[in-house]
Scaffold this motif. Structure first.
Motif, PDB file in Angstrom:
ATOM      1  N   SER A  89       0.821  -1.218   0.000  1.00  0.00           N
ATOM      2  CA  SER A  89       0.000   0.000   0.000  1.00  0.00           C
ATOM      3  C   SER A  89       0.850   1.260   0.000  1.00  0.00           C
ATOM      4  O   SER A  89       1.961   1.272   0.519  1.00  0.00           O
ATOM      5  CB  SER A  89      -0.892   0.020   1.248  1.00  0.00           C
ATOM      6  OG  SER A  89      -1.701   1.183   1.218  1.00  0.00           O
ATOM      7  N   ARG A  90       0.288   2.288  -0.586  1.00  0.00           N
ATOM      8  CA  ARG A  90       0.897   3.608  -0.415  1.00  0.00           C
ATOM      9  C   ARG A  90       0.589   4.074   1.007  1.00  0.00           C
ATOM     10  O   ARG A  90      -0.386   3.628   1.623  1.00  0.00           O
ATOM     11  CB  ARG A  90       0.297   4.601  -1.435  1.00  0.00           C
ATOM     12  CG  ARG A  90       0.772   4.354  -2.846  1.00  0.00           C
ATOM     13  CD  ARG A  90       0.181   5.368  -3.802  1.00  0.00           C
ATOM     14  NE  ARG A  90       0.495   6.741  -3.443  1.00  0.00           N
ATOM     15  CZ  ARG A  90       1.637   7.368  -3.758  1.00  0.00           C
ATOM     16  NH1 ARG A  90       2.549   6.732  -4.455  1.00  0.00           N
ATOM     17  NH2 ARG A  90       1.845   8.624  -3.410  1.00  0.00           N
ATOM     18  N   THR A  91       1.407   5.003   1.509  1.00  0.00           N
ATOM     19  CA  THR A  91       1.274   5.384   2.917  1.00  0.00           C
ATOM     20  C   THR A  91      -0.040   6.126   3.225  1.00  0.00           C
ATOM     21  O   THR A  91      -0.550   6.050   4.326  1.00  0.00           O
ATOM     22  CB  THR A  91       2.458   6.273   3.336  1.00  0.00           C
ATOM     23  OG1 THR A  91       2.530   7.374   2.437  1.00  0.00           O
ATOM     24  CG2 THR A  91       3.759   5.501   3.307  1.00  0.00           C
ATOM     25  N   GLU A  92      -0.584   6.846   2.243  1.00  0.00           N
ATOM     26  CA  GLU A  92      -1.778   7.654   2.556  1.00  0.00           C
ATOM     27  C   GLU A  92      -3.006   6.800   2.913  1.00  0.00           C
ATOM     28  O   GLU A  92      -3.978   7.317   3.438  1.00  0.00           O
ATOM     29  CB  GLU A  92      -2.124   8.622   1.414  1.00  0.00           C
ATOM     30  CG  GLU A  92      -2.339   8.012   0.054  1.00  0.00           C
ATOM     31  CD  GLU A  92      -1.088   8.091  -0.830  1.00  0.00           C
ATOM     32  OE1 GLU A  92       0.019   7.891  -0.288  1.00  0.00           O
ATOM     33  OE2 GLU A  92      -1.221   8.342  -2.032  1.00  0.00           O
ATOM     34  N   ILE A 113       5.719  -1.182   1.513  1.00  0.00           N
ATOM     35  CA  ILE A 113       5.666   0.251   1.165  1.00  0.00           C
ATOM     36  C   ILE A 113       6.801   0.559   0.192  1.00  0.00           C
ATOM     37  O   ILE A 113       7.953   0.206   0.446  1.00  0.00           O
ATOM     38  CB  ILE A 113       5.830   1.140   2.422  1.00  0.00           C
ATOM     39  CG1 ILE A 113       4.709   0.849   3.425  1.00  0.00           C
ATOM     40  CG2 ILE A 113       5.828   2.618   2.041  1.00  0.00           C
ATOM     41  CD1 ILE A 113       4.840   1.634   4.726  1.00  0.00           C
ATOM     42  N   GLY A 114       6.469   1.222  -0.889  1.00  0.00           N
ATOM     43  CA  GLY A 114       7.507   1.613  -1.855  1.00  0.00           C
ATOM     44  C   GLY A 114       8.198   2.879  -1.384  1.00  0.00           C
ATOM     45  O   GLY A 114       7.757   3.978  -1.705  1.00  0.00           O
ATOM     46  N   LEU A 115       9.267   2.718  -0.617  1.00  0.00           N
ATOM     47  CA  LEU A 115      10.044   3.902  -0.205  1.00  0.00           C
ATOM     48  C   LEU A 115      10.893   4.357  -1.392  1.00  0.00           C
ATOM     49  O   LEU A 115      11.063   5.534  -1.629  1.00  0.00           O
ATOM     50  CB  LEU A 115      10.941   3.539   0.998  1.00  0.00           C
ATOM     51  CG  LEU A 115      12.055   4.534   1.328  1.00  0.00           C
ATOM     52  CD1 LEU A 115      11.490   5.888   1.743  1.00  0.00           C
ATOM     53  CD2 LEU A 115      12.973   3.995   2.420  1.00  0.00           C
ATOM     54  N   GLU A 133       9.368  11.727   5.546  1.00  0.00           N
ATOM     55  CA  GLU A 133       8.607  11.889   6.784  1.00  0.00           C
ATOM     56  C   GLU A 133       7.312  11.057   6.759  1.00  0.00           C
ATOM     57  O   GLU A 133       6.967  10.397   7.733  1.00  0.00           O
ATOM     58  CB  GLU A 133       8.278  13.381   6.957  1.00  0.00           C
ATOM     59  CG  GLU A 133       7.820  13.710   8.355  1.00  0.00           C
ATOM     60  CD  GLU A 133       7.276  15.125   8.455  1.00  0.00           C
ATOM     61  OE1 GLU A 133       7.637  15.967   7.607  1.00  0.00           O
ATOM     62  OE2 GLU A 133       6.479  15.361   9.377  1.00  0.00           O
ATOM     63  N   LYS A 134       6.633  11.088   5.625  1.00  0.00           N
ATOM     64  CA  LYS A 134       5.387  10.308   5.515  1.00  0.00           C
ATOM     65  C   LYS A 134       5.675   8.820   5.666  1.00  0.00           C
ATOM     66  O   LYS A 134       4.907   8.068   6.261  1.00  0.00           O
ATOM     67  CB  LYS A 134       4.732  10.556   4.143  1.00  0.00           C
ATOM     68  CG  LYS A 134       3.975  11.857   4.060  1.00  0.00           C
ATOM     69  CD  LYS A 134       3.286  11.941   2.719  1.00  0.00           C
ATOM     70  CE  LYS A 134       2.709  13.305   2.456  1.00  0.00           C
ATOM     71  NZ  LYS A 134       2.297  13.469   1.062  1.00  0.00           N
ATOM     72  N   ALA A 139       5.326   3.878   8.721  1.00  0.00           N
ATOM     73  CA  ALA A 139       6.020   2.679   9.198  1.00  0.00           C
ATOM     74  C   ALA A 139       5.954   2.598  10.723  1.00  0.00           C
ATOM     75  O   ALA A 139       5.707   1.525  11.293  1.00  0.00           O
ATOM     76  CB  ALA A 139       7.462   2.688   8.708  1.00  0.00           C
ATOM     77  N   GLY A 140       6.136   3.745  11.370  1.00  0.00           N
ATOM     78  CA  GLY A 140       6.076   3.783  12.833  1.00  0.00           C
ATOM     79  C   GLY A 140       4.688   3.372  13.320  1.00  0.00           C
ATOM     80  O   GLY A 140       4.548   2.580  14.252  1.00  0.00           O
TER      81      GLY A 140
END
Ligand code: SF4
Length: 428
Positions: A89-92, A113-115, A133-134, A139-140
């Motif tokens: 998934s994307r982070t949003e 997650i694709g960093l 940051e996102k 991740a946190g």
């Protein structure tokens, strides 16, 4: 550990802009909840330990995968004894609802997650729609709530170098359970593909990938280096006829990227110890031409046919015969009658370089080197120049005597007199 991957092609990536990605631009018909349940029931009939779900985009994007499917999938995994479930998934799309829907005591759910790269400036250039940051925040959050994180890192992304990669892996290791290092080739419809075609970036070879990642070790580091088995397929919409005896055609980027592949990525068949260079034909693919049919009618009858590696040498460079049906080798014309002394000189220079690169990379694969060319052709001159330079004994399959007899004729190399020489030279 039994491992299974399932592809759920549904909808379209909600972002779809990353310059290295082509899949995110495709729109698949959206799967209904019923269809998704049916698919998972069918694909997950037997017990597996690790289940990986891929969906070209974000599993947590409700526009791609209905929210109600999340808990169904986790319950199904619990039932089938799955210990680890991987989704992407994307982070949003990472939020509290994920905890409600997918938290499980029995199944560890890991979010990919694709960093790609831990650098905001480069992420912007890659049009990733993500900041470091996102990524750190998502991740946190995931780890705090009992989920796992698998971070994808692009080794050799455009605009990066070893330092950026080192920084990225360091950060990813800190926030992930798994760090996935990817060697990659650009999708034909991605912007990175155009960067490559325009000579502004190029994919890593296997060696370059291994060198760049050699210091990253550990149980949580995954390396996927198999992308270099790809060939540079030019997508149909970008294909055009390359016509004319001009420098533009000779140096066309499509020829260049294929030559790079033949030198850096291609592995010639180990059992074929005899290299035979032959000319191209006006008709494409070459195997439909009278000339190639004539040459192969001789080769097929030879006992050592399976030891001969045939490579065409022509405007595109060196083309191993198994690739002759690939574009651009099927769609170019080099009309000899348009050749000027200047372009002939350039042709020899370019061809020499391409043959030299091929022989430096693969010459040790062969024990004998032959050519079947007109003795006054530019390719013949280029081949001999290179072989002399590299100390390779290049054997002509056409004698001066035979060539004198067929010289003024139409398609001289397909005439009996010349073919007899080909046969007797190879037989000897
Ligand atoms: S890399 Fe992922 S987020 Fe980017 S366009 Fe492709 S599928 Fe979408």
């Amino acid at each position: 550990m039994k491992d299974k991957s399932i592809f759920l092609r549904s909808g379209k990536c909600g972002w779809g802009k990353c310059i290295f990605c082509g899949w995110g631009k495709y729109e698949y018909s959206k799967m209904t909840l019923h269809e998704l349940k049916k698919k998972i029931d069918k694909d997950l009939e037997k017990r597996v330990d690790i289940l990986k779900i891929f969906n070209s985009g974000s599993f947590l994007d409700e526009d791609q995968i209905p929210k109600a499917f999340r808990s169904y999938l986790v319950r199904k995994c619990e039932l089938m004894g799955v210990k680890k479930l991987f989704i992407e998934s994307r982070t949003e799309y990472v939020d509290e609802s994920l905890v409600e829907d997918m938290k499980s005591d029995k199944v560890k759910v890991i979010i990919g997650i694709g960093l790609e790269v831990a650098d905001d400036e480069i992420l912007k250039k890659l049009d990733k729609g993500l900041t470091v940051e996102k990524y750190v925040k998502a991740a946190g959050f995931l780890r705090k709530n009992g989920f796992g994180v698998r971070s994808y890192v692009l080794v050799n992304a455009p605009y990066t170098n070893q330092k950026t990669l080192d920084r990225t892996v360091e950060l990813a290791k800190k926030y992930s359970d798994y760090v996935c290092l990817l060697n990659w080739s650009p999708h034909g419809y991605s912007e990175a593909f155009d960067l490559w075609i325009n000579g502004k970036w190029k994919p890593f070879t296997e060696k370059q990938f291994n060198d760049a990642t050699k210091n990253y070790k550990g149980k949580n580091i995954e390396k996927y280096s198999d992308e270099f088995s790809f060939v540079p397929r030019i997508p149909p919409k970008k294909q055009e006829w390359l016509r004319g005896a001009t420098e533009k055609v000779l140096l066309h980027p499509y020829f260049r990227v294929w030559q790079e592949y033949f030198v850096e990525g291609y592995v010639p068949p180990k059992t074929k110890k005899i290299l035979l260079f032959i000319p191209c034909s006006f008709r494409k693919p070459y195997n439909l031409s009278h000339l190639h049919k004539s040459i192969f009618s001789v080769l097929y009858k030879m006992k050592m046919y399976d030891k001969i590696h045939v490579c065409v040498v022509s405007t595109p460079g060196v083309v191993p015969y198994s690739f002759i049906k690939q574009y651009p080798f099927t769609k170019y014309d080099w009309p000899e009658w348009e050749e000027t002394p200047k372009i002939k000189k350039k042709y020899i220079e370019v061809t020499q370089k391409r043959v030299e690169d091929y022989l430096r990379a693969h010459g040790s694969n062969y024990k004998k080197f032959y050519n079947y060319f007109k003795l006054d052709s530019e390719t013949y001159i280029a081949l001999h120049n290179v072989c002399t330079k590299l100390g390779i004994g290049l054997i002509d399959c056409l004698t001066k005597e035979a060539y004198e007899k067929v010289k003024g004729e139409k398609n001289p190399l397909s005439l009996e007199e010349a073919l007899k020489d080909l046969k007797s030279t190879l037989n000897s």
